[in-house]
Motif scaffolding. Structure first.
Motif, short mmCIF file in Angstrom:
data_model
loop_
_atom_site.label_atom_id
_atom_site.label_comp_id
_atom_site.label_asym_id
_atom_site.label_seq_id
_atom_site.Cartn_x
_atom_site.Cartn_y
_atom_site.Cartn_z
N SER A 59 8.37 -1.64 1.22
CA SER A 59 8.29 -2.89 0.46
C SER A 59 9.51 -3.78 0.67
CB SER A 59 8.12 -2.58 -1.04
OG SER A 59 6.90 -1.93 -1.29
N TRP A 60 10.49 -3.32 1.43
CA TRP A 60 11.71 -4.10 1.62
C TRP A 60 11.41 -5.43 2.28
CZ3 TRP A 60 14.42 -5.83 6.01
CH2 TRP A 60 15.71 -6.31 5.74
N ARG A 61 11.91 -6.49 1.68
CA ARG A 61 11.75 -7.83 2.21
C ARG A 61 13.00 -8.65 1.94
NH1 ARG A 61 7.96 -5.52 3.80
NH2 ARG A 61 5.77 -6.14 3.92
N VAL A 62 13.26 -9.63 2.79
CA VAL A 62 14.24 -10.67 2.50
C VAL A 62 13.44 -11.96 2.39
CG1 VAL A 62 16.23 -11.97 3.33
CG2 VAL A 62 16.12 -9.50 3.70
N GLY A 63 13.25 -12.43 1.15
CA GLY A 63 12.38 -13.57 0.94
C GLY A 63 11.00 -13.14 0.48
N VAL A 64 10.12 -14.11 0.29
CA VAL A 64 8.78 -13.86 -0.25
C VAL A 64 7.72 -14.49 0.65
CG1 VAL A 64 7.21 -14.42 -2.16
CG2 VAL A 64 9.56 -13.71 -2.63
N ASP A 65 6.69 -13.72 0.94
CA ASP A 65 5.50 -14.24 1.62
C ASP A 65 4.36 -14.11 0.62
OD1 ASP A 65 3.25 -14.81 3.09
OD2 ASP A 65 3.82 -13.61 4.83
N ARG A 66 3.88 -15.24 0.09
CA ARG A 66 2.87 -15.21 -0.97
C ARG A 66 1.51 -14.72 -0.50
NH1 ARG A 66 6.65 -18.67 -1.57
NH2 ARG A 66 7.55 -19.17 -3.61
N SER A 67 1.33 -14.59 0.82
CA SER A 67 0.04 -14.14 1.33
C SER A 67 -0.06 -12.62 1.43
CB SER A 67 -0.21 -14.75 2.72
OG SER A 67 0.72 -14.23 3.67
N GLU A 68 1.04 -11.90 1.18
CA GLU A 68 1.01 -10.45 1.30
C GLU A 68 1.28 -9.79 -0.04
OE1 GLU A 68 3.98 -8.95 3.97
OE2 GLU A 68 5.60 -10.07 3.01
N GLU A 69 0.86 -8.54 -0.13
CA GLU A 69 1.08 -7.76 -1.35
C GLU A 69 1.79 -6.46 -0.99
OE1 GLU A 69 -1.49 -5.40 -4.79
OE2 GLU A 69 -2.37 -7.12 -3.73
N THR A 70 2.95 -6.24 -1.57
CA THR A 70 3.71 -5.01 -1.34
C THR A 70 3.69 -4.15 -2.59
OG1 THR A 70 5.77 -6.09 -2.01
CG2 THR A 70 5.23 -6.13 0.34
N MET A 71 4.00 -2.89 -2.42
CA MET A 71 4.04 -1.98 -3.56
C MET A 71 5.18 -2.35 -4.50
SD MET A 71 4.55 2.17 -3.52
CE MET A 71 3.12 2.37 -2.43
N LEU A 72 4.91 -2.28 -5.80
CA LEU A 72 5.93 -2.56 -6.80
C LEU A 72 6.78 -1.31 -7.01
CD1 LEU A 72 7.10 -4.49 -8.94
CD2 LEU A 72 5.40 -3.59 -10.55
N ILE A 73 8.07 -1.41 -6.71
CA ILE A 73 8.98 -0.28 -6.85
C ILE A 73 9.55 -0.28 -8.26
CG2 ILE A 73 10.98 0.91 -5.88
CD1 ILE A 73 8.63 0.58 -3.94
N ARG A 74 9.38 0.84 -8.98
CA ARG A 74 9.85 0.91 -10.36
C ARG A 74 10.65 2.17 -10.65
NH1 ARG A 74 4.23 0.35 -13.27
NH2 ARG A 74 3.59 1.31 -11.29
N ASP A 75 11.01 2.92 -9.62
CA ASP A 75 11.78 4.14 -9.85
C ASP A 75 13.14 4.02 -9.18
OD1 ASP A 75 10.96 4.25 -7.23
OD2 ASP A 75 9.79 6.09 -7.44
N GLY A 76 13.96 5.07 -9.28
CA GLY A 76 15.31 5.01 -8.74
C GLY A 76 16.14 3.98 -9.49
N LEU A 77 16.91 3.20 -8.77
CA LEU A 77 17.71 2.15 -9.39
C LEU A 77 16.83 1.08 -10.05
CD1 LEU A 77 20.49 1.66 -6.67
CD2 LEU A 77 20.70 2.82 -8.87
N PHE A 78 15.60 0.94 -9.56
CA PHE A 78 14.69 -0.06 -10.10
C PHE A 78 14.17 0.32 -11.49
CE2 PHE A 78 14.81 -0.77 -5.62
CZ PHE A 78 14.71 -2.14 -5.47
N ALA A 79 14.42 1.54 -11.92
CA ALA A 79 14.09 1.93 -13.29
C ALA A 79 15.14 1.40 -14.28
CB ALA A 79 13.99 3.45 -13.40
N TRP A 80 16.28 0.96 -13.75
CA TRP A 80 17.37 0.48 -14.60
C TRP A 80 17.44 -1.04 -14.62
CZ3 TRP A 80 20.08 3.89 -17.52
CH2 TRP A 80 19.95 5.24 -17.19
N VAL A 81 17.27 -1.66 -13.45
CA VAL A 81 17.25 -3.12 -13.34
C VAL A 81 16.19 -3.52 -12.32
CG1 VAL A 81 19.65 -3.56 -14.02
CG2 VAL A 81 19.12 -3.10 -11.63
N ARG A 82 15.64 -4.72 -12.49
CA ARG A 82 14.56 -5.16 -11.60
C ARG A 82 15.07 -5.62 -10.25
NH1 ARG A 82 13.26 -8.14 -16.28
NH2 ARG A 82 13.18 -10.15 -15.21
#
Length: 204
Positions: free
Chosen positions: A104-127
């Motif tokens: 799911s790693w990206r630099v920037g946003v492509d509104r035409s694609e859908e990546t997995m939402l990461i919510r664990d690891g460090l992402f469980a503490w901050v978005r």
């Protein structure tokens, strides 16, 4: 201290913009870079410009002081020690968060694609742990290289992070993941734990 800051910053750039995209390409066939195209919004182009200016100013800060172009502000030794701790902490957070994003790693946003939402690891503490780590690194860096350029880099980066996270990435994630992201954002802070929570939507 200046040499240490410059080496660590160069290493961070090499990992973020060199090693990580290369690994992403090897894994997925896609380098992961988005943005700076005709499809990006004006706000995303603005945040991208601010990031470039911030990264450039941060790189120029130690070089300018080494060349005697910009003077350093004298700080007590304990602040220099704090600077070392913060740069190493921020560096570690950025690197770990980059790899925890996986495909799911990206630099920037492509509104035409859908990546997995990461919510664990460090992402469980901050978005946005990558932004948080860069911010911590930047504060530490400015303590190791306390001059006008490092201070300007902090300000530019902070504004860029706020624009990118709040007005570019969050609307995209809400459209893409809906209530799953909304529920996540209501309990996990934007850059710091417990701060920048998404407000509960009111029923219409």
């Amino acid at each position: 201290m200046i040499e240490f800051a410059l080496i660590l910053y160069s290493l961070l750039l090499a990992i973020v913009f060199g090693l990580r995209p290369w690994m992403q390409y090897r894994r997925t066939g896609d380098h992961g870079f988005r943005g700076f195209s005709g499809r990006t919004s004006p706000l995303e182009r603005l945040s991208g410009l601010l990031f470039v200016m911030s990264f450039t100013a941060l790189l120029g800060a130690p070089i300018a002081s080494m060349l005697g172009i910009v003077a350093l502000t004298a700080l007590p030794g304990w602040l220099s020690a704090l600077g070392i701790a913060l740069t190493l902490t921020g560096f570690s957070v950025v690197v770990v968060a980059q790899f925890q994003m996986g495909a799911s790693w990206r630099v920037g946003v492509d509104r035409s694609e859908e990546t997995m939402l990461i919510r664990d690891g460090l992402f469980a503490w901050v978005r946005n742990p990558v932004f948080s780590g860069i911010g911590v690194f930047g504060v530490g860096f400015s303590l190791l290289v306390p001059n006008a350029l490092s201070g300007s880099a902090l300000l530019l980066g902070a504004v860029g992070f706020e624009i990118q996270a709040r007005w570019v990435e969050e609307p995209y994630l809400l459209r893409t993941h809906g209530e799953v992201y909304a529920a996540y954002a209501r309990r996990v802070g934007r850059f710091l734990p417990g701060l920048g929570l998404l407000a509960q939507r009111r029923a219409v």
